[in-house]
Scaffold this active site. Structure first.
Site, PDB file in Angstrom:
ATOM      1  N   CYS A 437      15.336  -3.570   3.416  1.00  0.00           N
ATOM      2  CA  CYS A 437      14.844  -4.725   4.157  1.00  0.00           C
ATOM      3  C   CYS A 437      13.469  -4.334   4.677  1.00  0.00           C
ATOM      4  CB  CYS A 437      15.802  -5.148   5.261  1.00  0.00           C
ATOM      5  SG  CYS A 437      16.036  -3.931   6.550  1.00  0.00           S
ATOM      6  N   HIS A 578      -5.725  21.332   8.671  1.00  0.00           N
ATOM      7  CA  HIS A 578      -5.118  22.419   9.445  1.00  0.00           C
ATOM      8  C   HIS A 578      -4.026  23.148   8.656  1.00  0.00           C
ATOM      9  CE1 HIS A 578      -2.102  19.302   9.914  1.00  0.00           C
ATOM     10  NE2 HIS A 578      -1.265  20.210  10.353  1.00  0.00           N
TER      11      HIS A 578
END
Length: 672
Positions: A437, A578
């Site tokens: 959904c 990072h």
């Protein structure tokens, strides 16, 4: 299949026709903005938009029949939708007042009034469900050679046309009784006035965890029990002229949701953020901000609601109560606005010039009050009862620095994600049906206990709902439909094994249990930077220290260049530079993650020297660090170096001793 699972399928399929309502709302909203008093009579452009929107609203019943037949079909084929259309046309004709009068030999005026209301969403839902069942059972039937053209999908609309004759015969006797009962039910709630609106809203929220709120909504929002709140509201001045709408009354089953979705739930999100542990606030803040943004602008609240629905049910119950109170207040004060999709800013803006939008602007101060109420109630309850809301308990890696995906065999991003979700669900062998959904993967499985919730959260899911042994829902956010479609694609390419977690004991690893003859060294990792060694258990991030992401060791760097610890391919470079992932030539997935919570720095302090897909050798420079900046701004520069797919190996053996290690020194080995 039990009744709850079946109702879940119907509730899911209801989203197909309901998804057409935003188009009607936008068209009508624009039309009313252009001509708020003439409703199209005074402006041709307004008439164009209003008539276009009404074309959708006036045919919601047939959209329900087609949409549910399609949505509940096993393979989402257009033939299922055609079956629903054929069924609807047959029933509408046979149950029309004219045909009923002819069959029973009575004047049209004596036909029960129920048959003047046969064209409604309730009948559309019924026809859609029957059509889908017929399609699922008989779409693969093969007829004799002489009739082979009508085999398979072509057969189903033909069968349905005959089945609908039987349904129509039953409805001739049953529908007047059902209609009278529905009218009594609707009138009983309507007779309660504002209190009834509040009770409806309360139960609306309580049914969301089961996915059954759509069935309740259809009674109040559409023409099932004579209420028809959304179409009547969107009909604006025309509805007033026809006597189907009353200013200040029509829309009361919608208006009170605006203060909750636009303001109340963002207030709850702020409370959850403030109650999170300091080290988790960056992660929680990002998730809550995204959820609050979606709730305010679009009225989509599931990402926020599912963040506390199961970890703190008392908060969700309080949320349902406050929603009921809000809807009651708006209805009692006649502060009215309506929506075509959900109660967000977009719908509030579009409905503001609708003639039925009475004192709609008062919903904004009401919302500000509910923002404060939600914030105070949520923060007090979380603190008072020490509820484990997001960021207060063992953090999932979803949305954190540790958001590392499992192996997917070189697929593109969405297929990789889909592959991993299939594996987390227990592999393709455990899957029966995949659907979605707006925010959930709705899955039929052989055994729901095989779904690995920890792995799904590593992939970014915010929750797993096991409805029963055969039904599971996974909350993944607005990309649910894309992920579901990709899952079907990857399964079609071949079987997928179930995922496993890294659960090697810290003090008694398989390497220590087995003899050296049973273990074969297959890879040695070298130190990517010079720095102080730190045990993984001592890393100040539980996602790493608990070894949820993988096994390895960490280094606190004192040198500014990060080198590759293995020879392989760079498969992932995080947007903020990072961290990156390298797939070694032997298949090991090596993650080099510089610092803790450094994703919050937005890439500052890091310079990436490689790109995804690049081949690297041991010692290739990967990153350049600004250590002065990072040591000052980062939570910690302790940097894990781990094997994320350690479950594919028999164990790990540390080589480096405690203390400072130099770049390029042997760090640890993994065994097969």
């Amino acid at each position: 299949m039990n009744i709850l699972t079946y109702l879940q399928q119907i509730g899911r399929a209801l989203m197909v026709p309901v998804a057409t309502l935003p188009a009607a709302a936008i068209l009508l909203g624009i039309g009313y903005w252009i001509d708020p008093t003439g409703w199209g009579a005074d402006n041709k452009m307004a008439a164009l938009f209003i008539s276009s929107g009404k074309a959708i609203l006036d045919n919601m019943a047939i959209l329900f029949a087609i949409g549910i037949a399609y949505g509940m079909s096993k393979d989402k084929d257009g033939a299922a939708a055609l079956t629903g259309l054929v069924g609807f046309m047959v029933v509408m004709k046979l149950c029309s007042p004219e045909v009923i009068a002819m069959i029973e030999g009575i004047p049209v005026a004596d036909v029960p009034v129920a048959f003047n209301k046969i064209n409604n969403q309730f009948i559309g839902i019924l026809i859609g469900v029957i059509s889908a069942e017929l399609y699922n059972r008989y779409s693969n039937v093969e007829l004799p050679l002489a009739l082979s053209f009508f085999s398979g999908r072509r057969l189903v609309p033909i069968l349905n046309s005959f089945l609908m004759i039987l349904l129509s015969f039953i409805l001739i006797f049953v529908w007047p009784v059902i209609y009278d009962w529905l009218v009594v039910f609707g009138e009983s709630i309507t007779s309660l006035g504002s209190v009834g609106a509040g009770l409806y809203a309360f139960f609306n929220r309580l049914l969301i965890p089961l996915g059954l709120h759509h069935a309740l909504n259809s009674v109040f929002w559409f023409d099932v029990a004579g209420i028809n709140d959304i179409p009547n509201f969107l009909g604006g001045g025309k509805s007033i002229a026809e006597g189907t709408a009353i200013p200040g009354i029509t829309g009361r089953y919608q208006a009170g949701f605006f203060p909750i979705m636009m303001f109340g739930l963002p207030g709850a999100a702020l409370a959850i953020y403030h109650c999170a542990r300091p080290e988790n606030k960056a992660m929680v803040g990002g998730i809550m901000l995204a959820g609050a943004f979606a709730a305010f602008f679009t009225g989509i609240t599931e990402p926020l609601e599912f963040s506390f629905m199961f970890v703190a049910p008392v908060l969700y119950f309080l949320h349902a109560i406050m929603t009921g109170i809000s809807v009651y207040i708006a209805a009692a004060m006649h502060w009215i606005a309506g929506f075509g999709f959900s109660a967000g800013f977009i719908d509030l803006f579009l409905s503001s010039r609708n003639p039925l939008a009475v004192h709609w602007y008062m919903l904004i101060p009401q919302g500000l009050v509910f923002f404060c109420i939600y914030y105070v109630v949520f923060r007090f309850t979380i603190k008072k009862f020490n509820l484990m809301t997001l960021g207060r308990e063992l953090p999932s890696s979803a949305g954190t620095d540790a958001d590392i995906k499992l192996n997917a065999g070189g697929k593109n991003d969405i297929q990789e994600e889909a592959y991993n979700y299939v594996a987390a669900i227990g592999g393709s062998a455990n899957l029966i049906n995949i659907d979605s959904c707006i925010t959930r993967l709705r899955l039929s499985v052989k055994d729901s206990s095989l779904v690995n919730e920890r792995v799904t959260k590593r992939l970014g899911a915010s929750g797993v709902i096991r409805l029963n042994k055969g039904s599971v829902q996974i909350i993944v956010g607005m990309r649910a439909e894309l992920i579901a479609s990709a899952m079907k694609d990857v399964i079609a390419k071949g079987p997928i094994a179930a995922a496993t977690e890294n659960d090697i004991p810290e003090s008694d690893t398989p390497v220590e249990k087995k003899s050296t003859q049973e273990n074969k060294e297959i890879l040695t990792l070298l130190a990517p930077v010079t720095g102080e060694l730190v045990k993984l258990e001592d890393v100040p991030d539980e996602a790493f220290s608990s070894k949820l992401v993988g096994d390895g060791i960490a280094i606190k760097p004192i040198s500014e260049t990060v080198f590759s610890p293995v020879t392989g391919t760079v498969v992932k470079v995080f947007d903020t530079n990072h961290a990156l992932c390298i797939e070694a030539d032997n298949g090991a997935e090596v993650i080099v993650h510089m610092g803790i919570d450094t994703v919050s720095l937005g890439g500052r302090g890091f310079e990436c020297l490689v790109k995804e897909g690049m081949k690297v050798k041991t010692g290739t420079a990967l990153l350049k660090l600004d250590l002065d900046y990072l040591n000052y701004h980062a939570k910690s520069m302790i940097s894990p170096v781990i094997i994320s797919n350690i479950d594919n190996y028999s164990g790990i053996r540390m080589i480096a001793e405690e203390g400072v290690i130099a770049t390029g020194a042997d760090l640890f080995q993994i065994y097969k």
